[in-house]
Design a protein around this motif. Structure first.
Motif, PDB file in Angstrom:
ATOM      1  N   THR A 132       0.822  -1.215   0.000  1.00 32.40           N
ATOM      2  CA  THR A 132       0.000   0.000   0.000  1.00 32.40           C
ATOM      3  C   THR A 132       0.857   1.266   0.000  1.00 32.40           C
ATOM      4  N   GLU A 133       2.116   1.157  -0.430  1.00 31.32           N
ATOM      5  CA  GLU A 133       3.044   2.292  -0.396  1.00 31.32           C
ATOM      6  C   GLU A 133       2.864   3.205  -1.606  1.00 31.32           C
ATOM      7  N   TYR A 134       1.629   3.567  -1.901  1.00 26.53           N
ATOM      8  CA  TYR A 134       1.395   4.403  -3.078  1.00 26.53           C
ATOM      9  C   TYR A 134       1.936   5.820  -2.885  1.00 26.53           C
ATOM     10  N   LEU A 135       1.977   6.309  -1.645  1.00 29.23           N
ATOM     11  CA  LEU A 135       2.522   7.645  -1.415  1.00 29.23           C
ATOM     12  C   LEU A 135       4.031   7.670  -1.606  1.00 29.23           C
ATOM     13  N   LEU A 136       4.732   6.604  -1.181  1.00 28.68           N
ATOM     14  CA  LEU A 136       6.175   6.509  -1.422  1.00 28.68           C
ATOM     15  C   LEU A 136       6.452   6.489  -2.917  1.00 28.68           C
ATOM     16  N   GLY A 137       5.671   5.707  -3.649  1.00 25.82           N
ATOM     17  CA  GLY A 137       5.853   5.649  -5.094  1.00 25.82           C
ATOM     18  C   GLY A 137       5.625   6.989  -5.752  1.00 25.82           C
ATOM     19  N   ALA A 138       4.553   7.675  -5.361  1.00 23.50           N
ATOM     20  CA  ALA A 138       4.264   8.989  -5.940  1.00 23.50           C
ATOM     21  C   ALA A 138       5.371   9.980  -5.610  1.00 23.50           C
ATOM     22  N   GLY A 139       5.899   9.940  -4.372  1.00 21.35           N
ATOM     23  CA  GLY A 139       6.960  10.865  -3.970  1.00 21.35           C
ATOM     24  C   GLY A 139       8.247  10.647  -4.732  1.00 21.35           C
ATOM     25  N   LEU A 140       8.655   9.382  -4.892  1.00 22.05           N
ATOM     26  CA  LEU A 140       9.872   9.080  -5.650  1.00 22.05           C
ATOM     27  C   LEU A 140       9.724   9.488  -7.111  1.00 22.05           C
ATOM     28  N   PHE A 141       8.543   9.268  -7.668  1.00 15.12           N
ATOM     29  CA  PHE A 141       8.312   9.657  -9.049  1.00 15.12           C
ATOM     30  C   PHE A 141       8.393  11.168  -9.216  1.00 15.12           C
ATOM     31  N   VAL A 142       7.781  11.912  -8.299  1.00 13.71           N
ATOM     32  CA  VAL A 142       7.828  13.378  -8.364  1.00 13.71           C
ATOM     33  C   VAL A 142       9.275  13.859  -8.334  1.00 13.71           C
ATOM     34  N   LEU A 143      10.091  13.291  -7.439  1.00 13.91           N
ATOM     35  CA  LEU A 143      11.493  13.684  -7.349  1.00 13.91           C
ATOM     36  C   LEU A 143      12.250  13.349  -8.624  1.00 13.91           C
ATOM     37  N   ALA A 144      12.084  12.113  -9.120  1.00  9.76           N
ATOM     38  CA  ALA A 144      12.815  11.692 -10.317  1.00  9.76           C
ATOM     39  C   ALA A 144      12.433  12.524 -11.530  1.00  9.76           C
ATOM     40  N   ASN A 145      11.138  12.781 -11.697  1.00  7.19           N
ATOM     41  CA  ASN A 145      10.688  13.559 -12.847  1.00  7.19           C
ATOM     42  C   ASN A 145      11.153  15.003 -12.758  1.00  7.19           C
ATOM     43  N   LEU A 146      11.170  15.540 -11.535  1.00  2.00           N
ATOM     44  CA  LEU A 146      11.633  16.910 -11.329  1.00  2.00           C
ATOM     45  C   LEU A 146      13.094  17.070 -11.716  1.00  2.00           C
ATOM     46  N   VAL A 147      13.967  16.212 -11.182  1.00  2.00           N
ATOM     47  CA  VAL A 147      15.397  16.385 -11.449  1.00  2.00           C
ATOM     48  C   VAL A 147      15.773  15.937 -12.857  1.00  2.00           C
ATOM     49  N   LEU A 148      14.996  15.020 -13.439  1.00  2.00           N
ATOM     50  CA  LEU A 148      15.252  14.684 -14.836  1.00  2.00           C
ATOM     51  C   LEU A 148      15.029  15.902 -15.714  1.00  2.00           C
ATOM     52  N   GLY A 149      13.903  16.587 -15.507  1.00  2.00           N
ATOM     53  CA  GLY A 149      13.657  17.800 -16.279  1.00  2.00           C
ATOM     54  C   GLY A 149      14.751  18.820 -16.084  1.00  2.00           C
ATOM     55  N   ALA A 150      15.237  18.950 -14.847  1.00  2.00           N
ATOM     56  CA  ALA A 150      16.303  19.911 -14.568  1.00  2.00           C
ATOM     57  C   ALA A 150      17.594  19.528 -15.281  1.00  2.00           C
ATOM     58  N   SER A 151      17.916  18.233 -15.300  1.00  2.00           N
ATOM     59  CA  SER A 151      19.152  17.799 -15.966  1.00  2.00           C
ATOM     60  C   SER A 151      19.070  18.014 -17.474  1.00  2.00           C
ATOM     61  N   VAL A 152      17.874  17.855 -18.041  1.00  2.00           N
ATOM     62  CA  VAL A 152      17.712  18.036 -19.483  1.00  2.00           C
ATOM     63  C   VAL A 152      17.802  19.509 -19.862  1.00  2.00           C
ATOM     64  N   VAL A 153      17.439  20.415 -18.935  1.00  2.00           N
ATOM     65  CA  VAL A 153      17.661  21.844 -19.172  1.00  2.00           C
ATOM     66  C   VAL A 153      19.129  22.084 -19.505  1.00  2.00           C
ATOM     67  N   VAL A 154      19.999  21.556 -18.660  1.00  2.00           N
ATOM     68  CA  VAL A 154      21.432  21.759 -18.847  1.00  2.00           C
ATOM     69  C   VAL A 154      21.908  21.031 -20.098  1.00  2.00           C
ATOM     70  N   TYR A 155      21.428  19.833 -20.298  1.00  2.57           N
ATOM     71  CA  TYR A 155      21.787  19.031 -21.479  1.00  2.57           C
ATOM     72  C   TYR A 155      21.439  19.762 -22.768  1.00  2.57           C
ATOM     73  N   ASN A 156      20.208  20.278 -22.862  1.00  2.00           N
ATOM     74  CA  ASN A 156      19.788  20.982 -24.074  1.00  2.00           C
ATOM     75  C   ASN A 156      20.613  22.235 -24.324  1.00  2.00           C
ATOM     76  N   SER A 157      21.078  22.874 -23.257  1.00  2.00           N
ATOM     77  CA  SER A 157      21.822  24.125 -23.421  1.00  2.00           C
ATOM     78  C   SER A 157      23.188  23.915 -24.070  1.00  2.00           C
ATOM     79  N   PHE A 158      23.644  22.678 -24.167  1.00  2.00           N
ATOM     80  CA  PHE A 158      24.891  22.384 -24.878  1.00  2.00           C
ATOM     81  C   PHE A 158      24.718  22.461 -26.400  1.00  2.00           C
TER      82      PHE A 158
END
Length: 470
Positions: A132-158
């Motif tokens: 029933t750890e749906y909140l843990l799953g949602a939290g990890l996904f939010v973090l991963a999606n957030l920092v992935l978008g941030a890393s791609v900002v820097v990646y695209n700027s190259f």
């Protein structure tokens, strides 16, 4: 009394003093970050996580069929759309600031690496989401999606440092194509693991958790390639009333404060580049639609069409291989017919796909595969050409900052689309056939805004050279 202006700041150790020509080796390394992170979209977002999280939430639902999220009672089917919206809401603040930090410090490579590994480890953490750890799953996904978008900002700027104006469509398309190929390769292994989980002594849910965690491992391992070969190119920062920062000497507080000051000036500077702003509006609209379709295709197949996960994985796998060729083909069309015109044509296809989706017959895998094929043809090309076109509209020296604004609605980051879908699902009791129609408006409005954009003038206004076909 006249004063002597301060000498220019020196670049950090290991950074080139300007934007020298990129080598083929460096370009190939840049492509590999698409290869590294695309598995998060193909295996985690597009296939496994949405249905898995929805199932966990449904199993944990109370007598009224709803779940509690920090005291807020919602329909279980709305949890994944709301989690996606939250991650993008956080990006609204974080991504432009990350771009400003990248430009302010000149440490693009290091910043991209830190963000990538936070996301990779958060993805690995999905292995522990069970019961029933749906909140843990949602939290990890939010973090991963957030920092992935941030890393791609820097990646695209190259990109402006790695390709001349007439080369960017090709270079951008090759990166997207390689990303689809990498995603297809790992998803093929995941398909074997999922279909034959019993032969490996695994329960189905355990196989899903291994697949998601292995996407994080893949992301971490292949990120090493761009980190070892890309070079920082120092151009300095433009802060009103201050000299450019010296990245090697900046204190943490000065770096953070300066990044937000520079972000404020970036947002204000958009008034001087109205066509760049207009493109961002168009992109936020139509790309929200694209990303919502990608993120919820598997969940739509499960909830609306009653198709098993083996069909979903097979369709997404087909999409990856077709999209590899589609990204290159649409890129070639763009060089021949013009980038803007080609993007507009692809948006017509996207609109038709969303309009037809509710008419698919329940249980018809063939119809779902046909629809997925049309998505694959335009998927990579639309995104690759959009990235290339935007790079022409960015003033020199502000690549990371402007790509921070751009990335708000990029890969897997659909705030408005997922929010609209979540509200529609909550209001209709989880009816995906009705809810999916809400996405049509994003493609129609995005088409209208982009069609009104004078691209060539916008490129000249940004001080850049207009390529032959735009």
């Amino acid at each position: 009394m006249a004063t002597t202006p301060p000498p220019p700041a020196s670049p950090p150790p290991g950074a080139a003093p300007g934007p020298p020509s990129a080598t083929g080796r460096e370009r190939r390394a840049w492509y590999f970050y698409d290869w590294a992170n695309s598995v998060f979209f193909t295996s985690v977002i597009s296939v496994f996580f949405g249905p898995y999280l929805t199932t966990l939430a449904q199993n944990a639902a109370g007598p009224g069929g709803r779940i509690s999220v920090l005291g807020w009672m919602i329909d279980p089917t709305a949890l994944y759309p709301y989690a996606t919206s939250l991650s993008v809401l956080l990006q609204l603040v974080a991504l432009p600031a990350v771009g400003a930090i990248a430009d302010y410090t000149g440490r693009k490579r290091e910043l991209m690496g830190v963000l990538a590994y936070i996301g990779a480890f958060a993805t690995m953490g999905l292995y522990f989401v069970d019961g029933t750890e749906y909140l843990l799953g949602a939290g990890l996904f939010v973090l991963a999606n957030l920092v992935l978008g941030a890393s791609v900002v820097v990646y695209n700027s190259f990109l402006p440092d790695l390709a001349a104006p007439d080369e960017r469509d090709t270079v951008s398309s090759r990166g997207w194509a390689l990303g689809y190929l990498g995603g297809a390769l790992l998803l093929s292994l995941h398909l074997v693991l999922y279909l034959f989980h019993g032969a490996f002594g695994l329960e189905q849910g355990h196989a899903v958790r291994i697949a998601m965690a292995s996407a994080g491992v893949w992301w971490a391992v292949f990120t090493l390639i761009p980190l070892t070969r890309l070079r920082n190119r120092y151009r300095g920062s433009v802060l009103t009333g201050t000299r450019p920062a010296e990245p090697g000497r900046a204190t943490t507080s000065r770096m953070v404060t300066g990044s937000f000051v520079q972000l404020w000036h970036t947002v204000r500077s958009l008034r001087a580049y109205p066509r760049t702003l207009l493109f961002l509006v168009a992109y936020i609209l139509f790309n929200d639609g694209i990303q919502t379709v990608i993120a919820f295709a598997a969940t739509f197949a499960d909830q609306a069409l009653g198709l098993g996960q083996e069909v979903q994985i097979g369709a997404i796998l087909m999409v990856q291989f077709v999209a590899f060729g589609g990204a290159l083909a649409v890129g070639a069309i763009g060089r021949r017919l013009g980038t803007k015109r080609t993007i507009l044509g692809s948006l017509v296809v996207w609109t038709a796909v969303v309009a037809v989706a509710p008419l698919l017959s329940e249980g018809s895998a063939v119809q779902f595969f046909i629809l997925a094929f049309f998505i694959a043809i335009v998927l990579g090309g639309t995104q690759a050409l959009s990235r290339s076109l935007f790079s022409h509209l960015v003033p020199a020296g502000k690549e990371a900052e402007y790509f921070g604004l751009y990335e708000i609605s990029d890969k897997g980051s659909a705030f408005l689309g997922s929010l609209a879908l979540g509200v529609a699902l909550d209001a209709t009791g989880g009816d995906y056939r009705l809810a999916i129609l809400s996405l049509v408006v994003f493609f129609v409005l995005g088409f209208a805004v982009l069609a009104s954009l004078g691209v060539s003038r916008g490129i000249r206004d940004a001080g850049n050279t207009v390529p032959d076909a735009v």
